[in-house]
Scaffold this motif. Sequence first.
Motif, PDB file in Angstrom:
ATOM      1  N   LEU A 131       0.822  -1.097  -0.089  1.00 57.81           N
ATOM      2  CA  LEU A 131       0.041   0.154  -0.046  1.00 57.81           C
ATOM      3  C   LEU A 131       0.846   1.289   0.043  1.00 57.81           C
ATOM      4  CD1 LEU A 131      -2.882  -0.967   2.469  1.00 57.81           C
ATOM      5  CD2 LEU A 131      -2.790  -1.430   0.134  1.00 57.81           C
ATOM      6  N   LEU A 132       2.039   1.021   0.012  1.00 55.47           N
ATOM      7  CA  LEU A 132       3.063   2.502   0.158  1.00 55.47           C
ATOM      8  C   LEU A 132       3.356   2.987  -1.129  1.00 55.47           C
ATOM      9  CD1 LEU A 132       5.209   1.154   2.940  1.00 55.47           C
ATOM     10  CD2 LEU A 132       3.159   2.410   3.071  1.00 55.47           C
ATOM     11  N   GLU A 133       2.892   2.364  -2.150  1.00 56.73           N
ATOM     12  CA  GLU A 133       3.346   3.091  -3.540  1.00 56.73           C
ATOM     13  C   GLU A 133       3.044   4.578  -3.816  1.00 56.73           C
ATOM     14  OE1 GLU A 133       2.282  -0.858  -6.181  1.00 56.73           O
ATOM     15  OE2 GLU A 133       1.064   0.774  -6.486  1.00 56.73           O
ATOM     16  N   GLY A 134       3.815   5.330  -4.000  1.00 55.91           N
ATOM     17  CA  GLY A 134       3.892   6.845  -4.060  1.00 55.91           C
ATOM     18  C   GLY A 134       4.022   7.576  -2.793  1.00 55.91           C
ATOM     19  N   VAL A 135       4.473   6.864  -1.859  1.00 57.43           N
ATOM     20  CA  VAL A 135       4.941   7.656  -0.549  1.00 57.43           C
ATOM     21  C   VAL A 135       6.215   7.901  -0.750  1.00 57.43           C
ATOM     22  CG1 VAL A 135       5.321   7.365   2.061  1.00 57.43           C
ATOM     23  CG2 VAL A 135       3.473   6.323   0.739  1.00 57.43           C
ATOM     24  N   THR A 150       0.682   8.296   7.146  1.00 51.61           N
ATOM     25  CA  THR A 150      -0.806   8.420   6.721  1.00 51.61           C
ATOM     26  C   THR A 150      -1.107   9.853   6.490  1.00 51.61           C
ATOM     27  OG1 THR A 150      -1.016   6.514   8.471  1.00 51.61           O
ATOM     28  CG2 THR A 150      -3.034   7.657   7.724  1.00 51.61           C
ATOM     29  N   LEU A 151      -0.992  10.702   7.175  1.00 49.74           N
ATOM     30  CA  LEU A 151      -1.296  12.032   7.359  1.00 49.74           C
ATOM     31  C   LEU A 151      -0.531  12.970   6.567  1.00 49.74           C
ATOM     32  CD1 LEU A 151      -2.739  12.310  11.142  1.00 49.74           C
ATOM     33  CD2 LEU A 151      -4.118  11.849   8.795  1.00 49.74           C
ATOM     34  N   LEU A 156       0.102   8.809   2.372  1.00 48.30           N
ATOM     35  CA  LEU A 156      -0.994   8.402   2.132  1.00 48.30           C
ATOM     36  C   LEU A 156      -1.960   9.213   1.762  1.00 48.30           C
ATOM     37  CD1 LEU A 156      -0.970   5.080   4.140  1.00 48.30           C
ATOM     38  CD2 LEU A 156      -0.114   5.418   1.773  1.00 48.30           C
ATOM     39  N   ALA A 157      -2.194  10.527   2.610  1.00 45.80           N
ATOM     40  CA  ALA A 157      -3.436  11.264   2.893  1.00 45.80           C
ATOM     41  C   ALA A 157      -3.979  11.600   1.506  1.00 45.80           C
ATOM     42  CB  ALA A 157      -2.829  12.547   3.393  1.00 45.80           C
ATOM     43  N   PRO A 158      -3.046  12.018   0.202  1.00 45.90           N
ATOM     44  CA  PRO A 158      -3.996  12.114  -1.000  1.00 45.90           C
ATOM     45  C   PRO A 158      -4.774  11.227  -1.469  1.00 45.90           C
ATOM     46  CG  PRO A 158      -1.550  13.126  -1.082  1.00 45.90           C
ATOM     47  CD  PRO A 158      -1.775  12.283   0.390  1.00 45.90           C
ATOM     48  N   ARG A 159      -4.443   9.954  -1.017  1.00 48.18           N
ATOM     49  CA  ARG A 159      -5.051   8.974  -1.589  1.00 48.18           C
ATOM     50  C   ARG A 159      -6.201   8.321  -0.608  1.00 48.18           C
ATOM     51  NH1 ARG A 159      -2.539   4.018  -2.396  1.00 48.18           N
ATOM     52  NH2 ARG A 159      -0.558   4.587  -1.368  1.00 48.18           N
ATOM     53  N   ILE A 160      -6.173   8.787   0.662  1.00 45.94           N
ATOM     54  CA  ILE A 160      -7.381   8.445   1.438  1.00 45.94           C
ATOM     55  C   ILE A 160      -8.696   9.157   1.019  1.00 45.94           C
ATOM     56  CG2 ILE A 160      -8.239   8.282   4.016  1.00 45.94           C
ATOM     57  CD1 ILE A 160      -5.151   7.968   4.317  1.00 45.94           C
ATOM     58  N   ARG A 161      -9.649   8.513   0.609  1.00 49.54           N
ATOM     59  CA  ARG A 161     -10.879   9.002  -0.096  1.00 49.54           C
ATOM     60  C   ARG A 161     -11.772   9.653   1.249  1.00 49.54           C
ATOM     61  NH1 ARG A 161     -12.303   6.521  -4.958  1.00 49.54           N
ATOM     62  NH2 ARG A 161     -14.335   7.500  -4.664  1.00 49.54           N
ATOM     63  N   ASN A 162     -11.747   9.078   2.508  1.00 46.79           N
ATOM     64  CA  ASN A 162     -12.414   9.791   3.570  1.00 46.79           C
ATOM     65  C   ASN A 162     -11.315  10.627   4.665  1.00 46.79           C
ATOM     66  OD1 ASN A 162     -11.442   7.035   4.212  1.00 46.79           O
ATOM     67  ND2 ASN A 162     -13.201   6.912   5.830  1.00 46.79           N
ATOM     68  N   LEU A 163     -10.524  11.162   3.813  1.00 50.57           N
ATOM     69  CA  LEU A 163      -9.451  11.547   4.981  1.00 50.57           C
ATOM     70  C   LEU A 163      -9.929  12.363   5.897  1.00 50.57           C
ATOM     71  CD1 LEU A 163      -6.337  12.095   5.232  1.00 50.57           C
ATOM     72  CD2 LEU A 163      -6.455  14.065   3.980  1.00 50.57           C
ATOM     73  N   ARG A 164     -10.787  13.313   5.812  1.00 51.33           N
ATOM     74  CA  ARG A 164     -11.304  14.001   6.959  1.00 51.33           C
ATOM     75  C   ARG A 164     -11.791  13.159   8.103  1.00 51.33           C
ATOM     76  NH1 ARG A 164     -11.739  19.542   5.858  1.00 51.33           N
ATOM     77  NH2 ARG A 164     -11.238  20.077   3.935  1.00 51.33           N
ATOM     78  N   GLU A 165     -12.432  12.192   7.929  1.00 56.77           N
ATOM     79  CA  GLU A 165     -13.053  11.306   8.805  1.00 56.77           C
ATOM     80  C   GLU A 165     -11.816  10.331   9.571  1.00 56.77           C
ATOM     81  OE1 GLU A 165     -17.222  10.057   7.314  1.00 56.77           O
ATOM     82  OE2 GLU A 165     -15.833   8.884   6.681  1.00 56.77           O
ATOM     83  N   TRP A 166     -10.863   9.912   8.693  1.00 55.06           N
ATOM     84  CA  TRP A 166      -9.880   9.266   9.035  1.00 55.06           C
ATOM     85  C   TRP A 166      -9.005   9.950   9.921  1.00 55.06           C
ATOM     86  CZ3 TRP A 166      -9.966   4.140  10.042  1.00 55.06           C
ATOM     87  CH2 TRP A 166      -8.769   3.647  10.174  1.00 55.06           C
ATOM     88  N   ARG A 167      -8.738  11.231   9.409  1.00 52.75           N
ATOM     89  CA  ARG A 167      -7.737  12.036  10.262  1.00 52.75           C
ATOM     90  C   ARG A 167      -8.225  12.457  11.604  1.00 52.75           C
ATOM     91  NH1 ARG A 167      -7.581  17.598  10.995  1.00 52.75           N
ATOM     92  NH2 ARG A 167      -5.598  18.325  11.232  1.00 52.75           N
ATOM     93  N   GLY A 168      -9.694  12.494  11.815  1.00 55.60           N
ATOM     94  CA  GLY A 168     -10.288  12.826  12.930  1.00 55.60           C
ATOM     95  C   GLY A 168     -10.135  11.644  13.840  1.00 55.60           C
ATOM     96  N   LEU A 189       4.479  14.903  18.372  1.00 55.93           N
ATOM     97  CA  LEU A 189       4.067  14.061  17.104  1.00 55.93           C
ATOM     98  C   LEU A 189       2.560  14.731  16.675  1.00 55.93           C
ATOM     99  CD1 LEU A 189       4.370  11.997  15.019  1.00 55.93           C
ATOM    100  CD2 LEU A 189       3.487  10.317  16.517  1.00 55.93           C
ATOM    101  N   TYR A 190       1.702  14.739  17.710  1.00 50.32           N
ATOM    102  CA  TYR A 190       0.348  15.120  17.802  1.00 50.32           C
ATOM    103  C   TYR A 190       0.241  16.563  17.000  1.00 50.32           C
ATOM    104  CZ  TYR A 190      -4.425  16.523  18.659  1.00 50.32           C
ATOM    105  OH  TYR A 190      -5.597  16.998  18.487  1.00 50.32           O
ATOM    106  N   ASP A 191       1.132  17.490  17.638  1.00 48.88           N
ATOM    107  CA  ASP A 191       0.986  18.953  17.391  1.00 48.88           C
ATOM    108  C   ASP A 191       1.534  18.790  15.774  1.00 48.88           C
ATOM    109  OD1 ASP A 191       0.251  19.732  19.726  1.00 48.88           O
ATOM    110  OD2 ASP A 191       2.065  20.111  20.283  1.00 48.88           O
ATOM    111  N   GLU A 192       2.528  18.022  15.486  1.00 48.72           N
ATOM    112  CA  GLU A 192       2.936  18.007  14.084  1.00 48.72           C
ATOM    113  C   GLU A 192       2.005  17.521  12.924  1.00 48.72           C
ATOM    114  OE1 GLU A 192       6.162  15.465  11.467  1.00 48.72           O
ATOM    115  OE2 GLU A 192       6.528  15.622  13.527  1.00 48.72           O
ATOM    116  N   VAL A 193       1.575  16.314  13.110  1.00 44.21           N
ATOM    117  CA  VAL A 193       0.569  15.841  12.270  1.00 44.21           C
ATOM    118  C   VAL A 193      -0.817  16.685  12.259  1.00 44.21           C
ATOM    119  CG1 VAL A 193       1.766  13.594  12.364  1.00 44.21           C
ATOM    120  CG2 VAL A 193      -0.287  14.016  13.820  1.00 44.21           C
ATOM    121  N   ALA A 194      -1.242  17.058  13.367  1.00 41.02           N
ATOM    122  CA  ALA A 194      -2.346  17.980  13.397  1.00 41.02           C
ATOM    123  C   ALA A 194      -2.276  19.253  12.647  1.00 41.02           C
ATOM    124  CB  ALA A 194      -2.856  18.357  14.776  1.00 41.02           C
ATOM    125  N   GLY A 195      -1.024  19.686  12.416  1.00 41.19           N
ATOM    126  CA  GLY A 195      -0.758  20.684  11.522  1.00 41.19           C
ATOM    127  C   GLY A 195      -0.715  20.647  10.262  1.00 41.19           C
TER     128      GLY A 195
END
Length: 270
Positions: A131-135, A150-151, A156-168, A189-195
């Motif tokens: 699943l890591l193609e394009g990363v 992931t984020l 992977l973020a551009p390929r996750i269709r429900n990114l807003r839900e999965w990110r939340g 890490l939380y502060d980084e990926v949340a940004g």
Amino acid sequence: MTTTTTVAPPGVGALLRAWRDRRRISQLELALRADSSARHISFIETGRSRPSQEMVLRLADHLDVPVRERNALLIAAGYAPHYPERAVDDPSMSALREGMERLLTGYEPYPALVLDGTYEVLAANRGIQALLEGVADHLLTPPVNAMRITLHPDGLAPRIRNLREWRGHLLDQMDRQLALMRSAPLRELYDEVAGYPLPESGGRESATGGGHAPFALPMMIEHGGRVLSFISTIATFNTPMDVTVSELAIETFLPADPETAAALKGITPP
């Protein structure tokens, strides 16, 4: 002439009180659980009484204090750490490594990986690799972090269709961890990926309708011109006696529909 002020680290009483407040347990309730008295708990928290090593560990157990923090409590009370902290590649951890490797291999072709307390990837099977193609390469350079992969916009973020839900979902998961334990690296890490910025387009599809696995939120990701849907599960070790083991998690991804299950058999490398 300069004056230097040194702030002493908090004592075991202050630390125990902080954990009790965090768990929202009264002194009386904690005393009943630990077969003690509210007066003795009060004396410990105010520094009027020094708890024994056994009492520190007993209180930590009833307060559900993480293993790493139990060592910190013992040190603050003047005792040696009780729990060892060995690297996963330590010779004494060979049985652990072999067991995890068998589990990961046995789960193929479905994706599975082993994470530490800050989501660093310690091991992964071929289902994950598929699943890591394009990363971007910079995200795959060790130490590899699952949250960043992931984020991050290069992950992977551009390929996750429900990114807003999965990110939340992922941010809520980290937030719950931070509410239960003190971890500066996890907070960073939380502060980084949340940004991380969200994609300007895409990633707005919802998985809550349209017949997508109504029993749990799936991660819907594009791969090879199709959408694969996964339900994530996380397993930890019961009653860990080592700091490292206490923070390990095995995350597995179960196909959320028959189409994903069939597709994985064709895309997982031999």
